[in-house]
Design a protein around this motif. Sequence first.
Motif, mmCIF file in Angstrom:
data_model
loop_
_atom_site.group_PDB
_atom_site.id
_atom_site.type_symbol
_atom_site.label_atom_id
_atom_site.label_comp_id
_atom_site.label_asym_id
_atom_site.label_seq_id
_atom_site.Cartn_x
_atom_site.Cartn_y
_atom_site.Cartn_z
ATOM 1 N N ALA A 16 0.833 -1.210 0.000
ATOM 2 C CA ALA A 16 0.000 0.000 0.000
ATOM 3 C C ALA A 16 0.865 1.257 0.000
ATOM 4 N N ALA A 17 1.955 1.238 0.773
ATOM 5 C CA ALA A 17 2.849 2.394 0.809
ATOM 6 C C ALA A 17 3.526 2.605 -0.538
ATOM 7 N N ALA A 18 3.909 1.513 -1.201
ATOM 8 C CA ALA A 18 4.562 1.631 -2.510
ATOM 9 C C ALA A 18 3.606 2.204 -3.551
ATOM 10 N N VAL A 19 2.353 1.742 -3.544
ATOM 11 C CA VAL A 19 1.358 2.269 -4.485
ATOM 12 C C VAL A 19 1.100 3.749 -4.217
ATOM 13 N N LEU A 20 0.972 4.098 -2.942
ATOM 14 C CA LEU A 20 0.733 5.505 -2.596
ATOM 15 C C LEU A 20 1.912 6.382 -3.038
ATOM 16 N N PHE A 21 3.135 5.889 -2.824
ATOM 17 C CA PHE A 21 4.301 6.659 -3.218
ATOM 18 C C PHE A 21 4.353 6.830 -4.740
ATOM 19 N N ALA A 22 4.144 5.738 -5.482
ATOM 20 C CA ALA A 22 4.217 5.803 -6.939
ATOM 21 C C ALA A 22 3.204 6.787 -7.516
ATOM 22 N N GLN A 23 2.019 6.856 -6.927
ATOM 23 C CA GLN A 23 0.975 7.735 -7.453
ATOM 24 C C GLN A 23 1.048 9.137 -6.864
ATOM 25 N N SER A 24 1.925 9.333 -5.872
ATOM 26 C CA SER A 24 2.107 10.671 -5.293
ATOM 27 C C SER A 24 3.239 11.430 -5.963
ATOM 28 N N ALA A 37 -8.512 17.940 -2.632
ATOM 29 C CA ALA A 37 -9.572 17.032 -3.086
ATOM 30 C C ALA A 37 -9.095 16.155 -4.236
ATOM 31 N N GLY A 38 -8.192 16.663 -5.037
ATOM 32 C CA GLY A 38 -7.667 15.864 -6.137
ATOM 33 C C GLY A 38 -6.679 14.812 -5.687
ATOM 34 N N TYR A 39 -6.133 14.973 -4.470
ATOM 35 C CA TYR A 39 -5.157 14.014 -3.965
ATOM 36 C C TYR A 39 -5.812 12.900 -3.135
ATOM 37 N N LEU A 40 -6.991 13.179 -2.564
ATOM 38 C CA LEU A 40 -7.659 12.197 -1.712
ATOM 39 C C LEU A 40 -7.958 10.883 -2.431
ATOM 40 N N PRO A 41 -8.403 10.908 -3.715
ATOM 41 C CA PRO A 41 -8.611 9.613 -4.392
ATOM 42 C C PRO A 41 -7.330 8.792 -4.529
ATOM 43 N N VAL A 42 -6.173 9.466 -4.616
ATOM 44 C CA VAL A 42 -4.909 8.734 -4.671
ATOM 45 C C VAL A 42 -4.689 7.964 -3.372
ATOM 46 N N VAL A 43 -4.932 8.639 -2.262
ATOM 47 C CA VAL A 43 -4.806 7.973 -0.962
ATOM 48 C C VAL A 43 -5.831 6.847 -0.840
ATOM 49 N N GLY A 44 -7.071 7.153 -1.286
ATOM 50 C CA GLY A 44 -8.129 6.147 -1.192
ATOM 51 C C GLY A 44 -7.900 4.925 -2.065
ATOM 52 N N SER A 45 -7.129 5.080 -3.150
ATOM 53 C CA SER A 45 -6.862 3.924 -4.012
ATOM 54 C C SER A 45 -5.743 3.033 -3.476
ATOM 55 N N ALA A 46 -5.001 3.525 -2.485
ATOM 56 C CA ALA A 46 -3.892 2.742 -1.921
ATOM 57 C C ALA A 46 -4.238 2.110 -0.584
ATOM 58 N N LEU A 47 -4.972 2.829 0.275
ATOM 59 C CA LEU A 47 -5.224 2.333 1.627
ATOM 60 C C LEU A 47 -5.982 1.004 1.680
ATOM 61 N N PRO A 48 -6.959 0.751 0.805
ATOM 62 C CA PRO A 48 -7.677 -0.540 0.900
ATOM 63 C C PRO A 48 -6.789 -1.763 0.699
ATOM 64 N N THR A 63 -11.079 0.769 -4.453
ATOM 65 C CA THR A 63 -10.012 1.295 -5.305
ATOM 66 C C THR A 63 -10.556 1.742 -6.668
ATOM 67 N N GLU A 64 -11.497 0.995 -7.227
ATOM 68 C CA GLU A 64 -12.073 1.395 -8.517
ATOM 69 C C GLU A 64 -12.911 2.659 -8.383
ATOM 70 N N LEU A 65 -13.620 2.813 -7.265
ATOM 71 C CA LEU A 65 -14.354 4.062 -7.035
ATOM 72 C C LEU A 65 -13.405 5.250 -6.966
ATOM 73 N N CYS A 66 -12.246 5.043 -6.349
ATOM 74 C CA CYS A 66 -11.267 6.125 -6.255
ATOM 75 C C CYS A 66 -10.674 6.446 -7.628
ATOM 76 N N VAL A 67 -10.505 5.432 -8.484
ATOM 77 C CA VAL A 67 -10.037 5.685 -9.851
ATOM 78 C C VAL A 67 -11.030 6.577 -10.583
ATOM 79 N N PRO A 80 -2.455 7.792 -14.637
ATOM 80 C CA PRO A 80 -3.377 6.723 -14.252
ATOM 81 C C PRO A 80 -3.201 6.401 -12.760
ATOM 82 N N VAL A 81 -4.280 6.198 -12.070
ATOM 83 C CA VAL A 81 -4.201 5.809 -10.659
ATOM 84 C C VAL A 81 -4.823 4.421 -10.467
ATOM 85 N N TRP A 82 -4.513 3.553 -11.438
ATOM 86 C CA TRP A 82 -5.100 2.213 -11.361
ATOM 87 C C TRP A 82 -4.281 1.234 -10.527
#
Length: 351
Positions: A16-24, A37-48, A63-67, A80-82
């Motif tokens: 989860a930390a690696a995904v969050l870092f890559a998309q940050s 607000a534009g950054y929150l979906p990035v966090v939401g796509s990694a935490l689950p 994660t798909e909702l956050c995408v 892409p934040v997939w």
Amino acid sequence: MSIIVWRRRRGDLALAAAVLFAQSVPFLFDPEPWQLAGYLPVVGSALPLVFRRKAPLLCLLLTELCVGAYDLIGTGPAQPVWYGALVGLYTVADLAPKWHRVAALAITAIGLTATVGAPATAARELLTWSAAYALGALTRGRRELARANARQAAELAAARERARIAADLHDILGHAFSMMVVQAEAGAAVAQRDPERAGTAFDAIATAGRDAMRQLRQAVGTLKDRPPPGLANLGDLVGQAELAGLHVRVRSSGTPRELPTDVQLAAYRMVQEALTNVVKHAQAGTVELRTGWTGGGFRLSVADDGVGSARPAAGGHGLSGMRERIAAAGGEVTVGTGLHGKGFKVEAVFP
């Protein structure tokens, strides 16, 4: 918490930390202003991903909702934040039950249809998401195959153990009953004219019975703290054979050394079976037991001067079981003529 569970949770946290870092990273180098607000979906796509093993389908949905939310808000960098969703789809294909997998495929297909515009983009994303699912399905298949192989191996081991116990029971009971019958007949025959000899015969019956009971307990594992019989116990078999009226010569050559437990048990059972056959069938007066250590090998033979045949078929089922037991311990059985050109000889060679 077990070590395995802790390692898995630690791995999911790292993922989860690696995904969050890559998309940050794109946010750090984006020259355009962006909103929280534009950054929150990035966090939401990694935490689950932290609980992806416990609830794979829920992880994928979040994660798909956050995408979708990232694309809908549109204030973040063009990226892409997939990554989190792809891991979620992989996890569903790997760990989720069948209906969860079907639901995940349907939801993903609907999401791609609703958000993708150009055909080239649609083809690329379809390939990407399909690859994630296929990898998860492949992992699941390999794990199920490994489990099936493990079950098959366990069943085979159980079958071998049952066969081993059956062979042990055959050897133990056959030997004990043969000795007891011979001694009982001898005791009954001399009971009137030689009471002392009759008493010796009945003592031998009791000794054979006690020894059989001890070995039966060992065979079924109730005395696990006691080792199985081996070369050190051949003297007991010799003593029982002599009580049955045989003259047993013991010969040894070479320098004795420690042998593996399975080899020692196989050797003991071979001598037990051979002496039982001599008592029951051979009408012999003398038996010769030879052990020999040559080079890296070990040789063991039992020969008598009775009326047995040197043909392999003469050993019957006992000889067949003897061959199987010796072969399982890495040895080979041969048969031939016994002492002074008479009787029967069985020999086992372990390389």
